[in-house]
Each structure stands twice: as C-alpha cells, then as structure tokens.
Design an enzyme around this catalytic site. Sequence first.
Site, PDB file in Angstrom:
ATOM      1  N   TYR A 114      -1.280  -0.593  10.026  1.00 19.29           N
ATOM      2  CA  TYR A 114      -1.517  -1.168   8.695  1.00 19.29           C
ATOM      3  C   TYR A 114      -0.274  -1.011   7.808  1.00 19.29           C
ATOM      4  O   TYR A 114       0.166  -1.951   7.142  1.00 19.29           O
ATOM      5  CB  TYR A 114      -2.720  -0.452   8.074  1.00 19.29           C
TER       6      TYR A 114
ATOM      7  N   SER B 246       0.819  -1.207   0.000  1.00 18.08           N
ATOM      8  CA  SER B 246       0.000   0.000   0.000  1.00 18.08           C
ATOM      9  C   SER B 246       0.857   1.263   0.000  1.00 18.08           C
ATOM     10  O   SER B 246       1.960   1.281   0.576  1.00 18.08           O
ATOM     11  CB  SER B 246      -0.880  -0.021   1.246  1.00 18.08           C
TER      12      SER B 246
END
Length: 322
Positions: A152, A128
């Site tokens: 994350y 990401s």
Amino acid sequence: MQKNKNKKTFLVTGGAGFIGSHLCEKLIKIGHKVVCFDNLSTGTLKNILTIKKNPNFVFIKGDINQIKDISLIFRKYKFNGVFHYAATVGVKRTLENPLMVLKDAEGIKNILELSLKYGRPKVVFASSSEVYGESRELPEKEEGAINPQIPYAAVKLIGEKFLEAYYYKHNLKTCSLRFFNVYGPRQDGSDYGFVVGIFIRQVLSGQSPTVFGDGRQTRDFTFIDDNVEASWRAMKLEKTSGQIINIGSGRPLTIFDLATEIINLVGLEGKIKPRLVKNRKIDIDVRHRFPEVGKMIKLLNFYPKVSLEEGLKKMIDWYKNG
Ligand code: UDP
C-alpha cells in the site's frame, strides 16, 4: 446549499468511500458540481445517501484502474479539479491482496494522463503516512526520510512521485496529501476496518477494546471534517502545486489512551478495561506516527479544529444511530 457564482466541477474518485463521501458532501454544500466515481468495492451507496438526489451530484460506478471506464467520464465532463481518493484500503485487506493494491498504480496513471489530455484540472491525491513506514526520524517531515514497507505504501509513493513528475515535466498542477489516521462517521469498524471504529463497535457492545501489543504505539488522529477542509484548501490554493503535505495534528496519542477515552465517552469507565492482545500484524505494526505539521499550517493556513473528545462523541453517536 449555497449558491455559488464560481461554481466548478470536481471529480472525486473513491467518492462513495468514507473520506470521499464526506468530501463530496462538502463540495456540494459550498455549491459545486460533483462527479463521484467509485467501484463500490469498499465504498457504499449508503455513504452518499444525503447527496444522491442533489442536481449537482452525479454518481458513476466504475473502476479507476480501467482506462475505458474513466476516459468516458473525462470526455463527458470538463473538470476544474480532480480528487484522486480511490484505492484499496485497510491494513488487513491490503496485506492480503498485494497485487490488487499494485493495480491502483494503473488508476494513478489514468488520472494523470486524462487530466493532461482533458483541460488540465488540478489533481489532489490522497497519499498516506504509511510512506514513512517505521519512521527513521520523528517528527515525520515531508522532505525527510521515508521508509515504505508495505505494498500500500509503495503504491502511494509511486503516486506521489508521478504527481511530482507531471508537475515538473508537464506543469500539471498536482498536490499529494499524506493523511495520518482519519476517523469519523461512516468509517469501517469491521475486522477489515480501522482502530477507532473497531474500538467503538466493541465498546458499544460491552466488550473490552482489543489493544494490540503493549498499546504504547502512537497514532495521530484527525477528525473527518478537518481532513476534508484541509483537502479543499489544498485544491483551492495555488501555492500547494507540486507539494507533498502531511495532514494531521502533530499531537500523537497512544492506542491504549484512545481505548480508554472511548470507554469513558461511552460511559463504561470502571466497567470495562482495554484488553491487551497479541498483535495479529506484529511484523508491520508501526510503532510511532508523529507528523511535522508546519508545512500544512503554512501552505494551507490551517490547523485541525475538532478536539478528539468532540470527534469521538460524534462518531460514537453515529455508530449508535447509524
Ligand atoms: N489496533 C489495535 N486494535 C485493533 C485494531 C488496531 O490495537 O483492534 C492498533 C494497531 O495495531 C495500530 C493502530 O491501532 O497500532 C492503528 O491501526 P489501524 O489499522 O487503524 O491503522 P494504521 O495506522 O495501523 O494503518
């Protein structure tokens, strides 16, 4: 469905999620066999409705972070490639459940170890743009500074580093894709979801889209079909092995302009306006996302085809008709 003389078998973890389900559809469409593995925490069976009955498609419910769930699958099928997309997702959810996010490191370990043990399929990992955090330099380059600031992002970085390590140490083919914001049909527009879906849902019900802060923060949006094509090329092409690649357009958009575009496309121009609201996640809302996409163009021989207008129209239609 195409007949494919070079039919291969792919594992897609998180295959019932937004991005995973579109990828499964593409693989089936070009004539491959797909094993879709998902714990249905955020993915849904509805997402795989179009392919559920296809003889080349198998759905297995299981938890990637549990070795016993996933090792059975590797023993049973001989994979030519693995797309590891299963993860706890959504800014709100991941911030509320940091330890759940940390467990995803176990899933990464499972995928790498099992791939090594059973036939050495290439592993493509959904990383990401979050690994850049509040970016230290723009545009954001794969070999440049990173600044992971949330759980994350930390786990995505672990994934990237372990994929690299397995490539260099064990010669396992791996590739990490740093997805910038992806949007399209099936994307979650709930409070736990993502900005494009949230705005479309709000505008379709006649509400003003809630733009956080001053709305001048930027993101780089890729339509789902382009994202899937990029991932497929990353799997297929030899030269992506051992690489980390940004997947985006290199054309950032302000969130205010995104809201305005959605209002216009829904046909409510002049009737509603974006509403600036205090940002619920003020401390972590990244100001700018702006990928350098030269590596993507060079290694994947690819640049996104779908314009923002075209992509948003498709997504709006989906939100209208389901
Ligand atoms: N955003 C917004 N209103 C919303 C939801 C999101 O203005 O109702 C903004 C958010 O502050 C961020 C951008 O849209 O700047 C993208 O948010 P999202 O959660 O989709 O993804 P992120 O890129 O932050 O991971």
